[in-house]
Structures are given as structure tokens and as C-alpha cells.
Scaffold this active site. Structure first.
Site, mmCIF file in Angstrom:
data_model
loop_
_atom_site.group_PDB
_atom_site.id
_atom_site.type_symbol
_atom_site.label_atom_id
_atom_site.label_comp_id
_atom_site.label_asym_id
_atom_site.label_seq_id
_atom_site.Cartn_x
_atom_site.Cartn_y
_atom_site.Cartn_z
ATOM 1 N N SER A 139 0.873 -1.184 0.000
ATOM 2 C CA SER A 139 0.000 0.000 0.000
ATOM 3 C C SER A 139 0.901 1.222 0.000
ATOM 4 O O SER A 139 2.072 1.134 0.390
ATOM 5 C CB SER A 139 -0.843 0.001 1.279
ATOM 6 O OG SER A 139 -1.429 1.265 1.481
ATOM 7 N N TYR A 152 -1.588 -0.396 10.730
ATOM 8 C CA TYR A 152 -1.597 -0.801 9.312
ATOM 9 C C TYR A 152 -0.270 -0.422 8.660
ATOM 10 O O TYR A 152 0.338 -1.233 7.962
ATOM 11 C CB TYR A 152 -2.777 -0.118 8.624
ATOM 12 C CG TYR A 152 -2.986 -0.495 7.172
ATOM 13 C CD1 TYR A 152 -3.264 -1.801 6.799
ATOM 14 C CD2 TYR A 152 -2.922 0.475 6.165
ATOM 15 C CE1 TYR A 152 -3.467 -2.140 5.461
ATOM 16 C CE2 TYR A 152 -3.133 0.150 4.835
ATOM 17 C CZ TYR A 152 -3.395 -1.161 4.493
ATOM 18 O OH TYR A 152 -3.599 -1.480 3.167
HETATM 19 N N1 LIG Z 1 -8.681 -0.913 -1.386
HETATM 20 C C1 LIG Z 1 -7.707 -0.076 -1.121
HETATM 21 O O1 LIG Z 1 -7.915 1.152 -1.170
HETATM 22 C C2 LIG Z 1 -6.319 -0.582 -0.801
HETATM 23 C C3 LIG Z 1 -5.278 0.346 -0.815
HETATM 24 C C4 LIG Z 1 -3.986 -0.087 -0.541
HETATM 25 C C5 LIG Z 1 -3.734 -1.429 -0.290
HETATM 26 N N2 LIG Z 1 -4.771 -2.323 -0.255
HETATM 27 C C6 LIG Z 1 -4.428 -3.735 0.026
HETATM 28 O O2 LIG Z 1 -4.981 -4.549 -0.980
HETATM 29 C C7 LIG Z 1 -5.195 -5.870 -0.473
HETATM 30 C C8 LIG Z 1 -6.593 -6.326 -0.864
HETATM 31 O O3 LIG Z 1 -7.532 -5.458 -0.262
HETATM 32 P P1 LIG Z 1 -8.915 -5.054 -0.950
HETATM 33 O O4 LIG Z 1 -8.912 -3.604 -1.148
HETATM 34 O O5 LIG Z 1 -9.218 -5.959 -2.084
HETATM 35 O O6 LIG Z 1 -9.884 -5.300 0.305
HETATM 36 P P2 LIG Z 1 -11.144 -6.272 0.558
HETATM 37 O O7 LIG Z 1 -12.150 -6.080 -0.501
HETATM 38 O O8 LIG Z 1 -11.524 -5.979 1.971
HETATM 39 O O9 LIG Z 1 -10.535 -7.749 0.425
HETATM 40 C C9 LIG Z 1 -9.661 -8.244 1.387
HETATM 41 C C10 LIG Z 1 -9.400 -9.703 1.131
HETATM 42 O O10 LIG Z 1 -8.489 -10.192 2.127
HETATM 43 C C11 LIG Z 1 -9.077 -11.326 2.755
HETATM 44 N N3 LIG Z 1 -8.672 -11.467 4.155
HETATM 45 C C12 LIG Z 1 -8.708 -10.529 5.129
HETATM 46 N N4 LIG Z 1 -8.299 -11.061 6.293
HETATM 47 C C13 LIG Z 1 -8.002 -12.361 6.048
HETATM 48 C C14 LIG Z 1 -7.530 -13.448 6.838
HETATM 49 N N5 LIG Z 1 -7.301 -13.325 8.153
HETATM 50 N N6 LIG Z 1 -7.326 -14.652 6.243
HETATM 51 C C15 LIG Z 1 -7.578 -14.815 4.929
HETATM 52 N N7 LIG Z 1 -8.036 -13.842 4.128
HETATM 53 C C16 LIG Z 1 -8.244 -12.627 4.685
HETATM 54 C C17 LIG Z 1 -10.575 -11.096 2.653
HETATM 55 O O11 LIG Z 1 -11.237 -12.335 2.827
HETATM 56 P P3 LIG Z 1 -12.721 -12.471 3.524
HETATM 57 O O12 LIG Z 1 -13.721 -12.201 2.424
HETATM 58 O O13 LIG Z 1 -12.754 -13.869 4.011
HETATM 59 O O14 LIG Z 1 -12.788 -11.450 4.634
HETATM 60 C C18 LIG Z 1 -10.673 -10.546 1.241
HETATM 61 O O15 LIG Z 1 -10.611 -11.572 0.289
HETATM 62 C C19 LIG Z 1 -4.967 -5.785 1.035
HETATM 63 O O16 LIG Z 1 -3.685 -6.309 1.345
HETATM 64 C C20 LIG Z 1 -4.990 -4.286 1.329
HETATM 65 O O17 LIG Z 1 -4.193 -3.940 2.433
HETATM 66 C C21 LIG Z 1 -6.056 -1.927 -0.504
#
Ligand SMILES: NC(=O)c1ccc[n+]([C@@H]2O[C@H](COP(=O)([O-])OP(=O)(O)OC[C@H]3O[C@@H](n4cnc5c(N)ncnc54)[C@H](OP(=O)(O)O)[C@@H]3O)[C@@H](O)[C@H]2O)c1
Length: 282
Positions: A139, A152
Site C-alpha cells: 500500500s 496498518y
Molecule cells: N482498497 C484499497 O484502497 C487498498 C489500498 C492499498 C492497499 N490495499 C491492500 O490490498 C489488499 C486487498 O484489499 P482489498 O482492497 O481488495 O480489500 P477487501 O475487498 O476488503 O478484500 C480483502 C481480502 O483479504 C481477505 N482477508 C482478510 N483477512 C483475512 C484473513 N485473516 N485470512 C484470509 N483472508 C483474509 C478477505 O477475505 P474475507 O472475504 O474472508 O474477509 C478478502 O478476500 C490488502 O492487502 C490491502 O491492504 C487496498
């Protein structure tokens, strides 16, 4: 050339979108998600499932036995062949550090740091054999600190550190390492964000204002998550990949600020932005 790819956090957000694109592109994917095939079968369309190139494993970032099971799956079903590991699963623990418990902080590190570290170690023998690649979804919060993002930030800074170390350590074996640095994108990320307690009464209004600003920012300024999914696909397919790729307008702005301003000005600017915008009651 089609590849064999293991991706975590494939149930929604960047992970699910990336799986759909990877299958469309002809790759074979094992999607690691909580709930395994029982949940996975209900999440993806018939046309994707019918390809027979999407497989599921039940995977929980903080459970060592499921990390080992993921590696055993690759041995049993793909004969130890794996070209790409995408460590994508993660969540945010936000709010003032003084209000967060040790258990909350440790869980944040388990999921965002130890999960990717240990899964990578399990997969290294496969990746060395294929001269494959590791793609870690970090991120912009892995490159710059912000108030209320401390936990985070810590988990993503740590992920950045090991990714860079792996980059050097694995160079001679032909394994490439890439970090993706998204800014803000419209996924369920904000909805699954966890908050500790305020710690002190003065933090209460700040937390309320911060949550509201996060929601507004998400609906007005966040980008289309398909862009990140497409980047993940490109990083799977391109011959040579860079260590870091930032994506999103706010990510580009943050990197520009980091390059252009001395650190003492950058932290002053960050402090003012948060006090005047994120923490100001509406
Ligand atoms: N969206 C943003 O603005 C943003 C910005 C910077 C970085 N990121 C990074 O991008 C990555 C994906 O995030 P996203 O935006 O796609 O968010 P999201 O829609 O909330 O998806 C998160 C994913 O991670 C899984 N997860 C969370 N905790 C877990 C655990 N303990 N064990 C196994 N799986 C777990 C969730 O599974 P469940 O469905 O089972 O909960 C879901 O599939 C993350 O690493 C996040 O830090 C996101």
C-alpha cells in the site's frame, strides 16, 4: 504462456477481480480464501467455474496449518509446479495506537505480515524451480506513515522490508519480487477496517470525523479496483517486473511529495492535512 498462480484474499476486492481476469487470460489459478471451495463455488460465475482452471483452498492468513496445506495442495495437484504467488489478503487496523490492544496489533501483523512471509517461505522451493515470481500487495501506507494508520503502516512497512530483502536474496535463483502500492480504491477495504478503542476521550470526536472522511473519500476520490487487478495480471505476464509499482492518483501524489519535499516539510504537511481535513468535526 499460461501460468500456474496462487493468490490469497481471492473472495472479493482486488483478489477476486484479478482471479476473473487471470482465468479469462487462460491461466490456471488456485484461489486461497476463507471457506475454500464451498464459498468459492458461490462467488464465481458458472462460465469461470466451467473452465476447470479455477481451484479453491481454505486459507486463513493467521493459521499456520492452512499455509502448509496450501503448499501441500500445490505438490499434490500441480506436481510442485507454481509460477506466481500473489500475497494479496489483508485488512486495516486503524485509529490511535494508544487505544489498540496487544491482541489487535498482533493480529494485524499476523494477517498482513506473517501470513505473506510464511506462505512465501512454503512456496519458495516451487518458485525457485520455476524461476517464478512473488507479487506482494502492499500500500502507499507501506511507504509513508499517517496518524491513525500506525498499526496498518507497521504491517505494510514490514511487508515492504521483507519484499526488498527477498528481492536481493532471490535474484541469483531467478525469482522476481514485486510490490504493488495502491492508493485508495473502491473495494470493501474500508468496510472491513477495524478500530481499537479511542484510548482517551479527546480521540473520540477525531475518530468519528476520520470515519466520515474515509467514507466520503472512498465514494468521491477512490479509484476503480479493476485497474489494480489489471496491474496484477500484467505483473504475472511481463517478462521483467519492477520491484515497486504505485497505482492511483493519491499514490502518485504521495510519492511526488516524498521526492520533492524534505522530510520535515512532508510530516508537517501530513499533520496539517489530517488536523484540518480528516480530524475536523463536520
Ligand atoms: N482498497 C484499497 O484502497 C487498498 C489500498 C492499498 C492497499 N490495499 C491492500 O490490498 C489488499 C486487498 O484489499 P482489498 O482492497 O481488495 O480489500 P477487501 O475487498 O476488503 O478484500 C480483502 C481480502 O483479504 C481477505 N482477508 C482478510 N483477512 C483475512 C484473513 N485473516 N485470512 C484470509 N483472508 C483474509 C478477505 O477475505 P474475507 O472475504 O474472508 O474477509 C478478502 O478476500 C490488502 O492487502 C490491502 O491492504 C487496498
Amino acid at each position: 504462456m499460461t501460468k500456474k498462480i496462487l493468490i490469497t484474499g481471492a473472495s472479493r476486492g482486488f483478489g477476486k477481480l484479478a482471479v476473473e481476469l487471470l482465468i479469462e487470460r487462460g491461466h490456471e489459478v488456485v484461489a486461497a480464501l476463507r471457506g475454500g471451495s464451498e464459498r468459492g463455488d458461490a462467488l464465481f460465475s458458472e462460465s469461470i467455474l466451467r473452465t476447470g482452471r479455477l481451484h479453491f483452498i481454505d486459507w486463513h492468513a493467521e493459521r499456520t496449518e492452512t499455509l502448509k496445506a496450501a503448499a501441500s495442495w500445490v505438490t499434490a495437484h500441480w506436481n510442485g509446479q507454481l509460477d506466481v504467488l500473489i500475497n494479496n489478503a489483508g485488512y486495516g487496523l486503524m485509529g490511535p495506537l494508544e487505544g489498540q490492544t496487544d491482541a489487535q496489533m498482533r493480529r494485524q501483523m499476523e494477517v498482513n505480515f506473517f501470513g505473506p512471509l510464511n506462505l512465501t517461505r512454503e512456496c519458495l522451493p516451487f518458485l525457485k524451480r520455476s524461476q517464478g515470481r512473488i507479487i506482494n500487495v502492499s500500500s502507499i501506507a507501506g511507504l509513508a506513515g499517517f496518524p491513525f494508520y500506525g498499526a496498518y503502516n507497521a504491517s505494510k512497512f514490514a511487508l515492504e522490508a521483507i519484499s526488498e530483502a527477498f528481492y536481493y536474496e532471490l535474484r541469483s535463483s531467478g525469482v522476481q519480487v514485486a510490490l504493488v502500492e495502491p492508493g485508495s480504491f473502491r473495494t470493501d477495504f474500508s468496510a472491513s477496517t477495524e478500530f481499537g478503542s479511542p484510548g482517551t476521550p479527546e480521540n473520540e470526536p477525531k475518530i468519528e470525523a476520520f470515519k466520515k472522511r474515509m467514507d466520503t473519500r472512498r465514494s468521491l476520490l477512490s479509484g476503480d479496483p479493476t485497474r489494480v487487478a489489471r496491474l496484477l495480471v500484467r505483473l504475472c505476464e511481463k517478462k521483467k517486473i519492477p520491484l515497486r509499482t504505485a497505482i492511483g492518483r493519491d499514490a502518485a501524489l504521495m510519492l511526488l511529495i516524498r521526492k520533492a519535499l524534505p522530510d520535515c516539510w512532508r510530516v508537517e504537511l501530513t499533520s496539517r492535512v489530517f488536523e484540518k481535513i480528516f480530524f475536523r468535526p463536520s
